[in-house]
Design a protein around this motif. Sequence first.
Motif, PDB file in Angstrom:
ATOM      1  N   PHE A  55       0.815  -1.217   0.000  1.00 34.61           N
ATOM      2  CA  PHE A  55       0.000   0.000   0.000  1.00 34.61           C
ATOM      3  C   PHE A  55       0.850   1.269   0.000  1.00 34.61           C
ATOM      4  O   PHE A  55       0.697   2.124  -0.868  1.00 34.61           O
ATOM      5  CB  PHE A  55      -0.939   0.021   1.210  1.00 34.61           C
ATOM      6  N   ALA A  56       1.769   1.380   0.962  1.00 33.20           N
ATOM      7  CA  ALA A  56       2.538   2.623   1.091  1.00 33.20           C
ATOM      8  C   ALA A  56       3.369   2.898  -0.152  1.00 33.20           C
ATOM      9  O   ALA A  56       3.242   3.954  -0.787  1.00 33.20           O
ATOM     10  CB  ALA A  56       3.422   2.558   2.334  1.00 33.20           C
ATOM     11  N   LEU A  57       4.240   1.952  -0.525  1.00 38.14           N
ATOM     12  CA  LEU A  57       5.170   2.203  -1.630  1.00 38.14           C
ATOM     13  C   LEU A  57       4.509   2.018  -2.992  1.00 38.14           C
ATOM     14  O   LEU A  57       4.809   2.756  -3.927  1.00 38.14           O
ATOM     15  CB  LEU A  57       6.384   1.285  -1.503  1.00 38.14           C
ATOM     16  N   ALA A  58       3.617   1.038  -3.111  1.00 35.06           N
ATOM     17  CA  ALA A  58       3.036   0.733  -4.414  1.00 35.06           C
ATOM     18  C   ALA A  58       1.890   1.663  -4.794  1.00 35.06           C
ATOM     19  O   ALA A  58       1.628   1.867  -5.981  1.00 35.06           O
ATOM     20  CB  ALA A  58       2.548  -0.715  -4.436  1.00 35.06           C
ATOM     21  N   THR A  59       1.209   2.229  -3.819  1.00 36.89           N
ATOM     22  CA  THR A  59       0.030   3.051  -4.118  1.00 36.89           C
ATOM     23  C   THR A  59       0.162   4.485  -3.608  1.00 36.89           C
ATOM     24  O   THR A  59       0.016   5.446  -4.365  1.00 36.89           O
ATOM     25  CB  THR A  59      -1.232   2.404  -3.509  1.00 36.89           C
ATOM     26  N   MET A  60       0.448   4.632  -2.314  1.00 32.46           N
ATOM     27  CA  MET A  60       0.441   5.955  -1.712  1.00 32.46           C
ATOM     28  C   MET A  60       1.525   6.870  -2.282  1.00 32.46           C
ATOM     29  O   MET A  60       1.242   8.016  -2.674  1.00 32.46           O
ATOM     30  CB  MET A  60       0.600   5.849  -0.194  1.00 32.46           C
ATOM     31  N   PHE A 161      -2.535  10.843 -16.986  1.00 33.93           N
ATOM     32  CA  PHE A 161      -1.394  10.026 -17.391  1.00 33.93           C
ATOM     33  C   PHE A 161      -0.597   9.557 -16.179  1.00 33.93           C
ATOM     34  O   PHE A 161      -0.109   8.423 -16.131  1.00 33.93           O
ATOM     35  CB  PHE A 161      -0.489  10.802 -18.351  1.00 33.93           C
ATOM     36  N   GLY A 162      -0.462  10.436 -15.203  1.00 28.77           N
ATOM     37  CA  GLY A 162       0.280  10.077 -13.998  1.00 28.77           C
ATOM     38  C   GLY A 162      -0.394   8.962 -13.228  1.00 28.77           C
ATOM     39  O   GLY A 162       0.258   8.024 -12.760  1.00 28.77           O
ATOM     40  N   LEU A 163      -1.721   9.040 -13.101  1.00 33.69           N
ATOM     41  CA  LEU A 163      -2.463   7.992 -12.400  1.00 33.69           C
ATOM     42  C   LEU A 163      -2.427   6.677 -13.171  1.00 33.69           C
ATOM     43  O   LEU A 163      -2.368   5.594 -12.564  1.00 33.69           O
ATOM     44  CB  LEU A 163      -3.908   8.430 -12.169  1.00 33.69           C
ATOM     45  N   VAL A 164      -2.464   6.758 -14.500  1.00 39.21           N
ATOM     46  CA  VAL A 164      -2.347   5.539 -15.307  1.00 39.21           C
ATOM     47  C   VAL A 164      -1.005   4.875 -15.051  1.00 39.21           C
ATOM     48  O   VAL A 164      -0.924   3.650 -14.861  1.00 39.21           O
ATOM     49  CB  VAL A 164      -2.513   5.855 -16.808  1.00 39.21           C
ATOM     50  N   GLU A 170       2.697   0.686 -12.611  1.00 41.87           N
ATOM     51  CA  GLU A 170       3.428   0.333 -11.390  1.00 41.87           C
ATOM     52  C   GLU A 170       2.709  -0.761 -10.593  1.00 41.87           C
ATOM     53  O   GLU A 170       3.312  -1.760 -10.215  1.00 41.87           O
ATOM     54  CB  GLU A 170       3.597   1.574 -10.507  1.00 41.87           C
ATOM     55  N   ALA A 171       1.426  -0.571 -10.331  1.00 42.95           N
ATOM     56  CA  ALA A 171       0.714  -1.491  -9.444  1.00 42.95           C
ATOM     57  C   ALA A 171       0.262  -2.760 -10.144  1.00 42.95           C
ATOM     58  O   ALA A 171       0.377  -3.855  -9.582  1.00 42.95           O
ATOM     59  CB  ALA A 171      -0.491  -0.779  -8.836  1.00 42.95           C
ATOM     60  N   LEU A 172      -0.246  -2.635 -11.395  1.00 42.22           N
ATOM     61  CA  LEU A 172      -0.797  -3.801 -12.081  1.00 42.22           C
ATOM     62  C   LEU A 172       0.266  -4.551 -12.880  1.00 42.22           C
ATOM     63  O   LEU A 172       0.611  -5.685 -12.563  1.00 42.22           O
ATOM     64  CB  LEU A 172      -1.942  -3.374 -12.999  1.00 42.22           C
ATOM     65  N   PHE A 173       0.806  -3.900 -13.926  1.00 46.71           N
ATOM     66  CA  PHE A 173       1.801  -4.570 -14.751  1.00 46.71           C
ATOM     67  C   PHE A 173       3.070  -4.875 -13.958  1.00 46.71           C
ATOM     68  O   PHE A 173       3.717  -5.900 -14.171  1.00 46.71           O
ATOM     69  CB  PHE A 173       2.147  -3.712 -15.974  1.00 46.71           C
ATOM     70  N   GLY A 174       3.420  -3.994 -13.043  1.00 44.00           N
ATOM     71  CA  GLY A 174       4.622  -4.207 -12.241  1.00 44.00           C
ATOM     72  C   GLY A 174       4.549  -5.441 -11.374  1.00 44.00           C
ATOM     73  O   GLY A 174       5.574  -6.033 -11.017  1.00 44.00           O
ATOM     74  N   SER A 175       3.336  -5.843 -11.018  1.00 41.46           N
ATOM     75  CA  SER A 175       3.184  -7.030 -10.180  1.00 41.46           C
ATOM     76  C   SER A 175       2.923  -8.291 -10.987  1.00 41.46           C
ATOM     77  O   SER A 175       3.100  -9.402 -10.476  1.00 41.46           O
ATOM     78  CB  SER A 175       2.018  -6.811  -9.199  1.00 41.46           C
ATOM     79  N   ALA A 180       8.215  -5.712 -16.936  1.00 40.54           N
ATOM     80  CA  ALA A 180       7.788  -4.354 -16.610  1.00 40.54           C
ATOM     81  C   ALA A 180       8.409  -3.863 -15.311  1.00 40.54           C
ATOM     82  O   ALA A 180       8.545  -2.661 -15.094  1.00 40.54           O
ATOM     83  CB  ALA A 180       6.262  -4.287 -16.511  1.00 40.54           C
ATOM     84  N   ARG A 181       8.786  -4.783 -14.446  1.00 37.24           N
ATOM     85  CA  ARG A 181       9.336  -4.396 -13.156  1.00 37.24           C
ATOM     86  C   ARG A 181      10.676  -3.686 -13.303  1.00 37.24           C
ATOM     87  O   ARG A 181      11.039  -2.868 -12.463  1.00 37.24           O
ATOM     88  CB  ARG A 181       9.497  -5.638 -12.278  1.00 37.24           C
ATOM     89  N   THR A 182      11.400  -4.006 -14.369  1.00 40.88           N
ATOM     90  CA  THR A 182      12.691  -3.359 -14.576  1.00 40.88           C
ATOM     91  C   THR A 182      12.522  -1.869 -14.836  1.00 40.88           C
ATOM     92  O   THR A 182      13.398  -1.070 -14.518  1.00 40.88           O
ATOM     93  CB  THR A 182      13.423  -4.013 -15.762  1.00 40.88           C
ATOM     94  N   LEU A 183      11.394  -1.484 -15.425  1.00 40.06           N
ATOM     95  CA  LEU A 183      11.123  -0.077 -15.737  1.00 40.06           C
ATOM     96  C   LEU A 183      10.151   0.507 -14.727  1.00 40.06           C
ATOM     97  O   LEU A 183       9.200   1.195 -15.088  1.00 40.06           O
ATOM     98  CB  LEU A 183      10.562   0.040 -17.156  1.00 40.06           C
TER      99      LEU A 183
END
Length: 239
Positions: A55-60, A161-164, A170-175, A180-183
């Motif tokens: 939550f903190a790092l991935a979303t907030m 764009f920032g929220l996307v 970050e939250a969806l594709f990154g997980s 995608a995690r590399t970027l």
Amino acid sequence: MYDPTVARLTYRALLGRRRALILGALPLLLLVIAVAVRALAGADDQTAADVLGGFALATMVPIIGVIAGTGAIGPEIDDGSVVYLLSKPIKRPTIIFTKLIVAVAVTMVFSAVPTLLAGLILNGNGQQVAVAYTIAALVASIAYAALFLLLGTVSRHAVVFGLVYALVWEALFGSLVPGARTLSVQQWSLAVAQKVADGDLVTSDVGLPTAIVLLAGVTVLATWYAGQKLRSLTLAGEE
């Protein structure tokens, strides 16, 4: 490279009553979650890492970065008031750098401080989890502020764009998508946190040297390009 007047105006814009309420909502929610989890599950290092990482790092942190980064300059461009700022004898890179400092400071205060408090509530900083994620939040704040300040300079839809990027990439594709995690700013900051934390509670798919280079590179390039776009905006206005 730093102008106190520009900084004061930017702080005033970012910390107005409405925007301050928005900035404070997620940190307050994090603290409420931390208190509830501690009361229900007790002190547990893995649970603390899950809450702070999930939550903190991935979303907030990225959402606050969006609000602070785009809000530092986007509204001025949208309503045309940036013209008055650009008419002053201030170098355009100075304007961008000053706004970046303000955006970074606001993002850090509203993300890193509650992350530390939440970590202390969750497990009292067992295995350095609270400190590790706080450092990750601090590092990520710099890169996010630079990226979203650039978005605020180049697009009228910077918040969207920032929220996307924050919620989808970050939250969806990154997980879900390993490549995608590399970027991902989140993974870069986790690489720094991994060095601080004890044990294997904090992990990253990116090595520390690569993460540091990418964090620094993205911050510098985004800041430089934002300055160039602001300069071209001035020339367009003069024409």
